[in-house]
Design a protein around this motif. Structure first.
Motif, short mmCIF file in Angstrom:
data_model
loop_
_atom_site.label_atom_id
_atom_site.label_comp_id
_atom_site.label_asym_id
_atom_site.label_seq_id
_atom_site.Cartn_x
_atom_site.Cartn_y
_atom_site.Cartn_z
N HIS A 1 -2.08 -1.66 -2.41
CA HIS A 1 -2.38 -0.93 -1.17
C HIS A 1 -1.27 -1.25 -0.18
O HIS A 1 -1.05 -2.40 0.18
CB HIS A 1 -3.75 -1.38 -0.66
CG HIS A 1 -4.20 -0.66 0.57
ND1 HIS A 1 -4.81 0.57 0.54
CD2 HIS A 1 -4.15 -1.01 1.88
CE1 HIS A 1 -5.11 0.94 1.77
NE2 HIS A 1 -4.71 0.00 2.62
N ASP B 1 0.26 -0.69 3.41
CA ASP B 1 -0.12 -0.29 4.77
C ASP B 1 1.10 0.07 5.59
O ASP B 1 1.94 -0.78 5.90
CB ASP B 1 -0.88 -1.43 5.45
CG ASP B 1 -2.29 -1.57 4.93
OD1 ASP B 1 -3.02 -0.56 4.92
OD2 ASP B 1 -2.67 -2.69 4.51
N HIS C 1 -1.28 3.78 2.56
CA HIS C 1 -2.24 4.04 3.64
C HIS C 1 -1.42 4.30 4.91
O HIS C 1 -0.90 3.37 5.52
CB HIS C 1 -3.16 2.82 3.78
CG HIS C 1 -4.15 2.93 4.89
ND1 HIS C 1 -4.87 1.85 5.35
CD2 HIS C 1 -4.55 3.99 5.64
CE1 HIS C 1 -5.66 2.25 6.33
NE2 HIS C 1 -5.49 3.54 6.53
N MET D 1 -0.95 4.85 8.35
CA MET D 1 -1.50 4.74 9.71
C MET D 1 -0.41 5.17 10.69
O MET D 1 0.17 4.36 11.42
CB MET D 1 -1.97 3.30 9.95
CG MET D 1 -3.24 2.98 9.17
SD MET D 1 -3.58 1.21 9.08
CE MET D 1 -2.58 0.78 7.66
N ASP E 1 -11.74 -0.45 3.11
CA ASP E 1 -10.58 -1.22 3.53
C ASP E 1 -10.89 -1.92 4.85
O ASP E 1 -11.20 -1.27 5.85
CB ASP E 1 -9.39 -0.25 3.70
CG ASP E 1 -8.11 -0.93 4.16
OD1 ASP E 1 -8.02 -2.18 4.12
OD2 ASP E 1 -7.18 -0.19 4.57
ZN ZN Z 1 -5.09 -0.28 4.66
#
Ligand code: ZN
Ligand code: DX5
Length: 245
Positions: free
Chosen positions: A34, A36, A75, A77, A201
């Protein structure tokens, strides 16, 4: 429910030795990594961009099947998710998971200076699929699952997300407290979509996995609980066994 997938969050890795940390986590039994990505706008923190992902990608074998081992679960963001799809695909991202909340105010200009149309979640999913990678859609704690119905039930599979991410903390930082208040969203999605990949998450670890697994999550992100553990392989195995039972 679909197979359990354990995705350690490399936000808790040592960024000065990211390649080695990623490889070790895979050797300890992780299914996915994962990744980020934070831009300092959508969330009040900054991590790293596509050039770092491209370098790290070389340390982990590419998945050989859809949802396979070694999937880079990015992911995003970020405030302008459409703008970065091609860059991250080229860097080796396998699953591009954008935030619903960011998908309406997307990209005016791409990094190569071209202008992109404004977008919406449906168009963005189609666009990600057109690049040949998987598409995920993430919801912050304040966002309800009803916004996903039209997408998840679209007759056109190019418009359907491959995964939904239900955040169990406010995005931005590792090591926060798990929000059990978000689990009804997972329950509702699982009831309606038995085969959907549902990722959770934030704040997950041995103390919170039971609740998340009972609610129906099958893709489990864990940052501090894996990277901070004495026995990371044991934690990864425990998370998987709990989801499986
Ligand atoms: Zn995350
Ligand atoms: C938070 C990130 C998470 C984070 C989770 O905004 O999206 O992936 O790394 O960290 P833990 O597992 O420590 O809560």
């Amino acid at each position: 429910a679909p197979n359990p997938i354990i995705a350690p969050s490399i936000l808790s890795a040592d960024f000065a030795q990211l390649g080695a940390d990623c490889k070790r986590t895979m050797d300890q039994g992780a299914d996915w990594l994962h990744v980020d990505i934070m831009d300092g706008h959508f969330v009040p923190n900054i991590t790293f961009g596509a050039p770092v992902v491209a370098k790290v990608r070389k340390h982990v074998d590419k998945p050989t099947a859809k949802y396979g081992r070694g999937t880079f679960d990015c992911h995003m963001m970020i405030a302008e998710p459409k703008k970065w799809v091609k860059e991250f695909k080229n860097a080796g991202c396998d699953l591009y998971c954008f935030h619903y909340e960011a998908a309406f105010s997307s990209a005016a200009e791409t990094p190569d200076g071209k202008t992109e149309e404004k977008t919406n979640p449906k168009e963005l999913i189609r666009y990600i699929h057109d690049q040949g990678i998987l598409a995920g859609i993430a919801l912050k704690p304040m966002t309800g699952v009803e916004v996903l119905t039209e997408l998840l039930e679209s007759p056109d599979e190019k418009e359907r997300p491959d995964m939904v991410l239900i955040m169990t903390v406010e995005p931005g930082f590792g090591g926060q407290k798990f929000m059990a208040s978000e689990l009804p969203k997972v329950q509702e999605l699982r009831k309606r979509y038995p085969e959907l990949n549902i990722e959770v998450d934030g704040g997950l670890g041995p103390g919170t996995i039971d609740q998340a697994a009972d609610a129906g999550a099958n893709v489990i992100v864990a940052g501090s609980a894996v990277f901070g553990a004495q026995d990371p392989a044991g934690v990864i195995a425990l998370l998987r066994e709990t989801v499986q039972r």
